[in-house]
Design a protein around this motif. Structure first.
Motif, mmCIF file in Angstrom:
data_model
loop_
_atom_site.group_PDB
_atom_site.id
_atom_site.type_symbol
_atom_site.label_atom_id
_atom_site.label_comp_id
_atom_site.label_asym_id
_atom_site.label_seq_id
_atom_site.Cartn_x
_atom_site.Cartn_y
_atom_site.Cartn_z
ATOM 1 N N ILE A 87 3.780 11.070 -5.217
ATOM 2 C CA ILE A 87 3.125 10.337 -4.135
ATOM 3 C C ILE A 87 1.744 9.866 -4.572
ATOM 4 N N ALA A 88 1.465 8.615 -4.320
ATOM 5 C CA ALA A 88 0.147 8.036 -4.611
ATOM 6 C C ALA A 88 -0.267 7.183 -3.419
ATOM 7 N N ALA A 89 -1.522 7.349 -3.000
ATOM 8 C CA ALA A 89 -2.057 6.590 -1.866
ATOM 9 C C ALA A 89 -1.178 6.726 -0.630
ATOM 10 N N GLY A 90 -0.621 7.920 -0.427
ATOM 11 C CA GLY A 90 0.182 8.180 0.755
ATOM 12 C C GLY A 90 1.577 7.613 0.732
ATOM 13 N N LYS A 91 2.009 7.065 -0.408
ATOM 14 C CA LYS A 91 3.331 6.459 -0.506
ATOM 15 C C LYS A 91 4.130 7.097 -1.642
ATOM 16 N N THR A 92 5.438 7.210 -1.438
ATOM 17 C CA THR A 92 6.319 7.736 -2.477
ATOM 18 C C THR A 92 6.559 6.666 -3.529
#
Length: 282
Positions: free
Chosen positions: A80-85
């Motif tokens: 997960i990066a910046a709240g996204k998978t």
């Protein structure tokens, strides 16, 4: 001065045979029962390459969340990066062979539990850009509750060992909805007790088992990264050799049981590591 591991091991073995290796540690046969299957891994982690056991690495890295499924052997691992998978991987530790396609590689992967269900052994064979790559790995917890992902990759005549150390990331304020739902539905974060049980000291039987399930280079790296001391006598060393444990693995056990030798051995392991990515990336 550069000291080779064979010289370290030879000196340590001589000392052991003469009068025993004097270290104050848990007995070599010590073992503890672990929490059910993937419980110790459940939750979110921050990942960074392990560079020095004495200086924890703090560089920024993506969040990695492990969520259970309806099958006790199977978990989903989301990066997960910046709240996204940004990527997902499913690990099935039942021993079944599963297809794998990742980073331009296609092949098969197999994962299985150790006898005490405190570690997962991985192996994979894939064709990546026309070249066959073989991966051997161990997923394990440390005594401090950290997650070690040790993977050795060979391709052609080359090979490298890659170690990633994951630290507990707590409960992130923002998670993708599917990850949050999966954690909530299955009891959320793992208990500290489960991680402590999974990371408890290992004995000689666990080391012998690991050498049958993973490459010697991977087992060596796992032992050096854990840093657990062993109470090794001359008889123990002979028994390990008789059980087929490779010399480099015994050398690692001797090294971690002697702090001075351990510092040299860990430095040499880091020097041998390459930048090869694992076949199945996260």
């Amino acid at each position: 001065m550069h000291i080779h591991m064979d010289r370290i091991a030879a000196a340590a073995r001589t000392a052991a045979l003469a009068g025993g290796l004097a270290v104050v540690v848990a007995p070599i046969g010590a073992a503890q029962s672990a929490a059910p299957r993937w419980q110790a891994w459940t939750g979110c982690w921050s990942a960074a390459p392990a560079v020095d056991l004495l200086v924890p690495t703090t560089s920024a890295a993506p969040l990695v969340c492990v969520t259970p499924t309806a099958d006790a052997n199977v978990v989903d691992v989301a990066t997960i990066a910046a709240g996204k998978t940004v990527s997902t991987q499913r690990i099935d530790a039942s021993g079944r062979e599963t297809p794998v396609t990742a980073r331009g590689c296609a092949g098969t992967q197999r994962a299985r539990w150790s006898a005490d269900e405190r570690r997962v052994y991985l192996d994979a064979v894939a064709i990546c850009d026309g070249v066959q790559r073989t991966t051997s790995g161990i997923l394990a917890l440390t005594a401090q509750g950290e997650w070690l992902d040790v993977q050795g990759v060979t391709a052609g005549d080359g090979g490298a060992v890659r170690v990633t150390r994951y630290h507990d990331a707590g409960v992130p304020s923002v998670l993708p909805a599917e990850v949050s739902r999966a954690l909530d539905a299955r009891g959320g974060m793992a208990s500290q007790g489960a991680r402590l049980a999974a990371g408890a000291d290992v004995g000689s039987a666990a080391v012998v088992e690991a050498t049958k399930a993973a490459s010697a280079a991977v087992v060596e790296a796992w032992l050096l990264e854990r840093g657990q001391r062993f109470a090794l006598s001359g008889g123990d060393l002979v028994a390990l050799a008789d059980a087929g444990v490779p010399a480099r693995v015994t050398d690692a056990m001797v090294a971690v049981s002697n702090p001075q030798a351990f510092a040299v051995a860990h430095q040499e392991l880091n020097a041998r590591r390459g930048s090869e990515d694992e076949v199945v990336g996260r």
